[in-house]
Design an enzyme around this catalytic site. Structure first.
Site, PDB file in Angstrom:
ATOM      1  N   ARG A 174     -51.764 -55.179  23.968  1.00  0.00           N
ATOM      2  CA  ARG A 174     -53.041 -55.542  24.596  1.00  0.00           C
ATOM      3  C   ARG A 174     -53.358 -54.683  25.805  1.00  0.00           C
ATOM      4  O   ARG A 174     -53.900 -55.165  26.798  1.00  0.00           O
ATOM      5  CB  ARG A 174     -53.026 -57.008  25.039  1.00  0.00           C
ATOM      6  CG  ARG A 174     -52.581 -57.943  23.960  1.00  0.00           C
ATOM      7  CD  ARG A 174     -53.651 -58.926  23.691  1.00  0.00           C
ATOM      8  NE  ARG A 174     -53.095 -60.078  23.025  1.00  0.00           N
ATOM      9  CZ  ARG A 174     -53.720 -61.220  22.947  1.00  0.00           C
ATOM     10  NH1 ARG A 174     -54.869 -61.366  23.536  1.00  0.00           N
ATOM     11  NH2 ARG A 174     -53.190 -62.205  22.285  1.00  0.00           N
ATOM     12  N   ARG A 231     -58.518 -57.121  28.465  1.00  0.00           N
ATOM     13  CA  ARG A 231     -58.024 -58.033  29.484  1.00  0.00           C
ATOM     14  C   ARG A 231     -58.209 -57.613  30.926  1.00  0.00           C
ATOM     15  O   ARG A 231     -58.814 -58.339  31.670  1.00  0.00           O
ATOM     16  CB  ARG A 231     -56.556 -58.372  29.237  1.00  0.00           C
ATOM     17  CG  ARG A 231     -56.356 -59.108  27.912  1.00  0.00           C
ATOM     18  CD  ARG A 231     -55.680 -60.401  28.184  1.00  0.00           C
ATOM     19  NE  ARG A 231     -55.903 -61.381  27.159  1.00  0.00           N
ATOM     20  CZ  ARG A 231     -54.946 -62.088  26.594  1.00  0.00           C
ATOM     21  NH1 ARG A 231     -53.698 -61.886  26.948  1.00  0.00           N
ATOM     22  NH2 ARG A 231     -55.250 -62.999  25.719  1.00  0.00           N
ATOM     23  N   ARG A 266     -67.371 -56.248  28.895  1.00  0.00           N
ATOM     24  CA  ARG A 266     -67.355 -57.659  28.525  1.00  0.00           C
ATOM     25  C   ARG A 266     -68.430 -58.470  29.246  1.00  0.00           C
ATOM     26  O   ARG A 266     -68.787 -59.564  28.813  1.00  0.00           O
ATOM     27  CB  ARG A 266     -65.968 -58.256  28.772  1.00  0.00           C
ATOM     28  CG  ARG A 266     -64.959 -57.925  27.699  1.00  0.00           C
ATOM     29  CD  ARG A 266     -65.157 -58.763  26.437  1.00  0.00           C
ATOM     30  NE  ARG A 266     -64.679 -60.123  26.628  1.00  0.00           N
ATOM     31  CZ  ARG A 266     -65.446 -61.191  26.690  1.00  0.00           C
ATOM     32  NH1 ARG A 266     -66.748 -61.093  26.582  1.00  0.00           N
ATOM     33  NH2 ARG A 266     -64.919 -62.385  26.850  1.00  0.00           N
ATOM     34  N   ASP A 304     -58.546 -57.333  16.914  1.00  0.00           N
ATOM     35  CA  ASP A 304     -57.751 -58.546  17.134  1.00  0.00           C
ATOM     36  C   ASP A 304     -57.113 -58.976  15.823  1.00  0.00           C
ATOM     37  O   ASP A 304     -57.657 -58.694  14.748  1.00  0.00           O
ATOM     38  CB  ASP A 304     -58.611 -59.680  17.695  1.00  0.00           C
ATOM     39  CG  ASP A 304     -57.739 -60.831  18.183  1.00  0.00           C
ATOM     40  OD1 ASP A 304     -56.943 -60.615  19.109  1.00  0.00           O
ATOM     41  OD2 ASP A 304     -57.810 -61.932  17.605  1.00  0.00           O
ATOM     42  N   TYR A 320     -53.273 -70.284  12.621  1.00  0.00           N
ATOM     43  CA  TYR A 320     -54.611 -70.390  13.219  1.00  0.00           C
ATOM     44  C   TYR A 320     -55.590 -71.070  12.255  1.00  0.00           C
ATOM     45  O   TYR A 320     -56.435 -71.864  12.661  1.00  0.00           O
ATOM     46  CB  TYR A 320     -55.140 -69.010  13.616  1.00  0.00           C
ATOM     47  CG  TYR A 320     -54.642 -68.548  14.981  1.00  0.00           C
ATOM     48  CD1 TYR A 320     -55.146 -69.110  16.148  1.00  0.00           C
ATOM     49  CD2 TYR A 320     -53.683 -67.554  15.102  1.00  0.00           C
ATOM     50  CE1 TYR A 320     -54.711 -68.691  17.402  1.00  0.00           C
ATOM     51  CE2 TYR A 320     -53.244 -67.118  16.351  1.00  0.00           C
ATOM     52  CZ  TYR A 320     -53.761 -67.693  17.501  1.00  0.00           C
ATOM     53  OH  TYR A 320     -53.331 -67.280  18.732  1.00  0.00           O
TER      54      TYR A 320
HETATM   55  O1  1CP Z   1     -55.285 -53.206  23.741  1.00  0.00           O
HETATM   56  C1  1CP Z   1     -55.636 -54.206  23.126  1.00  0.00           C
HETATM   57  O2  1CP Z   1     -56.192 -55.175  23.629  1.00  0.00           O
HETATM   58  C2  1CP Z   1     -55.289 -54.124  21.681  1.00  0.00           C
HETATM   59  C3  1CP Z   1     -55.939 -55.068  20.768  1.00  0.00           C
HETATM   60  C4  1CP Z   1     -55.375 -56.483  20.633  1.00  0.00           C
HETATM   61  C5  1CP Z   1     -54.192 -56.875  20.009  1.00  0.00           C
HETATM   62  C6  1CP Z   1     -53.099 -55.982  19.468  1.00  0.00           C
HETATM   63  C7  1CP Z   1     -56.050 -57.667  21.023  1.00  0.00           C
HETATM   64  C8  1CP Z   1     -57.350 -57.701  21.719  1.00  0.00           C
HETATM   65  N1  1CP Z   1     -55.326 -58.743  20.590  1.00  0.00           N
HETATM   66  C9  1CP Z   1     -54.178 -58.297  19.963  1.00  0.00           C
HETATM   67  C10 1CP Z   1     -53.140 -59.084  19.319  1.00  0.00           C
HETATM   68  C11 1CP Z   1     -53.202 -60.563  19.379  1.00  0.00           C
HETATM   69  N2  1CP Z   1     -54.313 -61.396  19.341  1.00  0.00           N
HETATM   70  C12 1CP Z   1     -52.065 -61.396  19.376  1.00  0.00           C
HETATM   71  C13 1CP Z   1     -50.635 -60.875  19.328  1.00  0.00           C
HETATM   72  C14 1CP Z   1     -50.172 -60.304  20.634  1.00  0.00           C
HETATM   73  C15 1CP Z   1     -49.584 -61.271  21.587  1.00  0.00           C
HETATM   74  O3  1CP Z   1     -48.669 -61.989  21.210  1.00  0.00           O
HETATM   75  O4  1CP Z   1     -50.024 -61.267  22.754  1.00  0.00           O
HETATM   76  C16 1CP Z   1     -52.483 -62.727  19.372  1.00  0.00           C
HETATM   77  C17 1CP Z   1     -51.612 -63.962  19.371  1.00  0.00           C
HETATM   78  C18 1CP Z   1     -53.914 -62.734  19.359  1.00  0.00           C
HETATM   79  C19 1CP Z   1     -54.809 -63.926  19.299  1.00  0.00           C
HETATM   80  C20 1CP Z   1     -55.785 -63.974  20.405  1.00  0.00           C
HETATM   81  N3  1CP Z   1     -56.793 -63.068  20.573  1.00  0.00           N
HETATM   82  C21 1CP Z   1     -55.887 -64.924  21.446  1.00  0.00           C
HETATM   83  C22 1CP Z   1     -55.004 -66.165  21.585  1.00  0.00           C
HETATM   84  C23 1CP Z   1     -53.684 -65.892  22.219  1.00  0.00           C
HETATM   85  C24 1CP Z   1     -53.779 -65.555  23.682  1.00  0.00           C
HETATM   86  O5  1CP Z   1     -53.203 -64.541  24.062  1.00  0.00           O
HETATM   87  O6  1CP Z   1     -54.423 -66.298  24.431  1.00  0.00           O
HETATM   88  C25 1CP Z   1     -56.955 -64.532  22.286  1.00  0.00           C
HETATM   89  C26 1CP Z   1     -57.437 -65.202  23.536  1.00  0.00           C
HETATM   90  C27 1CP Z   1     -57.509 -63.347  21.711  1.00  0.00           C
HETATM   91  C28 1CP Z   1     -58.674 -62.569  22.224  1.00  0.00           C
HETATM   92  C29 1CP Z   1     -58.408 -61.143  22.545  1.00  0.00           C
HETATM   93  N4  1CP Z   1     -57.833 -60.219  21.682  1.00  0.00           N
HETATM   94  C30 1CP Z   1     -57.803 -58.979  22.293  1.00  0.00           C
HETATM   95  C31 1CP Z   1     -58.407 -59.128  23.591  1.00  0.00           C
HETATM   96  C32 1CP Z   1     -58.623 -58.018  24.559  1.00  0.00           C
HETATM   97  C33 1CP Z   1     -58.757 -60.476  23.740  1.00  0.00           C
HETATM   98  C34 1CP Z   1     -59.436 -61.100  24.945  1.00  0.00           C
HETATM   99  C35 1CP Z   1     -60.887 -61.134  24.743  1.00  0.00           C
HETATM  100  C36 1CP Z   1     -61.633 -61.415  26.021  1.00  0.00           C
HETATM  101  O7  1CP Z   1     -61.790 -62.586  26.362  1.00  0.00           O
HETATM  102  O8  1CP Z   1     -62.070 -60.450  26.673  1.00  0.00           O
END
Ligand code: 1CP
Length: 346
Positions: A30, A34, A43, A79, A156
């Site tokens: 990630r 973020r 965002r 994602d 999920y």
């Molecule tokens: O650089 C990057 O951000 C790469 C892209 C990426 C990846 C590889 C995102 C973007 N998400 C993921 C993987 C992901 N998504 C996982 C596995 C990694 C881990 O264990 O941390 C999981 C469980 C998710 C599911 C997910 N997506 C959630 C729920 C879990 C949590 O961490 O709260 C959430 C909130 C997301 C949204 C998401 N995905 C990615 C981003 C940048 C975001 C946040 C979106 C935002 O609000 O701006």
């Protein structure tokens, strides 16, 4: 932009093969989303899903994060849950709640009604993001493609959103193992096609995120998940390395090393050296607590050193966090972490 083909001997790719590297390669799960300012600015204008549907912006974020961090690999900006949309589920990311899937999958009969989704064609915008990201990266920077693993995706779908105990998922597994296996098989077919297509579009490595599978007892993992991971990894293109990642899965690590897995992704609760030795994995990735980035810089340096000492400089270590970057993180701390890993290991 470069017309040169991606370098097959980049340190990250060498480490995936268990080969010696000039320094310990590092990237961050990630890393683009973020906390990077440019991401937060985007965002403010677009929702996360709108962003995921814009290959140009996905490429821009993935490349920028990698360059600002000086990371040894870029990861596709997307994602793990997008692949569930073509099955007919509505996906929303709700502030303060997380991802919500509607309608939740609760009855065995719903599995039969799911369409067969061709992962190779169902998400053209994601594949276009892979192509544009690859084209914008320097040849020496590998691009990691990814997918959620069938268990984590199913959790999920069945819970309808995030969960702590995964009670509904386990009830489904125990009450109707036949429907569970059918669901897993469907997800395996789709994810395999999706990951293959990402390699065709330009990814040099693949990571499968089974983020929540650590909630299972080892015998349940062996009976209800492992056969599907064997099928998935057997179906992935052999010309790129495969990383199998989970959190809280110290007791599952041996079973996660199915044929076709090159690197085990370990979290901070999993002892890195002991697990590496015991499983005999070619490579291991991890495993700094993401909260270490919330520590003052000198303390952070000490915590990074502790992980490096655990890995002992053995070929095949890829430095990473134990799970994704936390929203509370200051991006400068992530930059410091990468620089420190490079400094200490060069
Ligand atoms: O650089 C990057 O951000 C790469 C892209 C990426 C990846 C590889 C995102 C973007 N998400 C993921 C993987 C992901 N998504 C996982 C596995 C990694 C881990 O264990 O941390 C999981 C469980 C998710 C599911 C997910 N997506 C959630 C729920 C879990 C949590 O961490 O709260 C959430 C909130 C997301 C949204 C998401 N995905 C990615 C981003 C940048 C975001 C946040 C979106 C935002 O609000 O701006």
């Amino acid at each position: 932009m470069s017309n040169l083909p991606p370098d097959p001997d980049a340190p990250f790719l060498r480490a995936c093969r268990g080969e010696a590297t000039p320094w310990t390669p590092v990237w961050i799960m990630r890393q683009a989303g973020r906390t990077m300012n440019e991401y937060l600015e985007l965002r403010a204008r677009l929702s996360f899903l709108e962003l995921c549907e814009r290959p140009d912006l996905c490429a821009e974020m993935a490349v920028l994060a990698c360059e600002r961090l000086e990371a040894d690999a870029a990861i596709l900006f997307s994602d793990i849950l997008l692949v569930l949309q073509p099955f007919g589920f509505t996906l929303q990311y709700v502030e303060g709640q997380g991802p919500i899937l509607d309608p939740p999958l609760r009855a065995a009969g719903q599995v039969d009604a799911l369409p067969e989704v061709d992962g190779g064609t169902a998400l053209p915008h994601v594949l276009e993001a892979v192509r544009q990201t690859r084209a914008a990266l320097r040849p020496e920077t590998p691009l990691i493609g990814f997918s959620g693993a069938p268990f984590t995706l199913a959790s999920y779908l069945i819970e309808g959103g995030p969960s702590r105990a995964f009670a509904l998922t386990k009830r489904f597994m125990y009450q109707d193992p036949g429907a569970w296996h059918a669901l897993m098989e469907k997800l395996v077919r789709t994810c395999a096609g999706y990951l293959q297509a990402q390699v065709t579009a330009g990814a040099q490595a693949l990571q499968v995120f089974d983020s929540w599978v650590g909630c299972l007892a080892p015998p349940d993992y062996r009976e209800l998940v492992r056969p599907h991971m064997e099928a998935l990894f057997a179906a992935l293109p052999a010309e790129v390395p495969h990383i199998h990642f989970a959190t809280g899965a110290a007791t599952l690590a041996d079973d996660m090393l199915v044929p076709g897995v090159d690197v085990l992704g370990l979290d901070h609760r999993t002892p890195l050296a002991a697990t590496w030795e015991r499983t005999g994995a070619r490579g291991v990735q991890g495993n700094l607590d993401p909260c270490a980035l919330l520590a003052p810089p000198d303390r952070l340096a000490g915590l990074v050193d502790r992980v490096l000492a655990d890995a002992g400089g053995r070929p095949g270590h890829i430095f990473n966090l134990g799970s994704g970057l936390l929203p509370e993180t200051d991006f400068e701390q992530a930059i410091r972490m990468v620089a420190h890993v490079h400094e200490r290991t060069t």
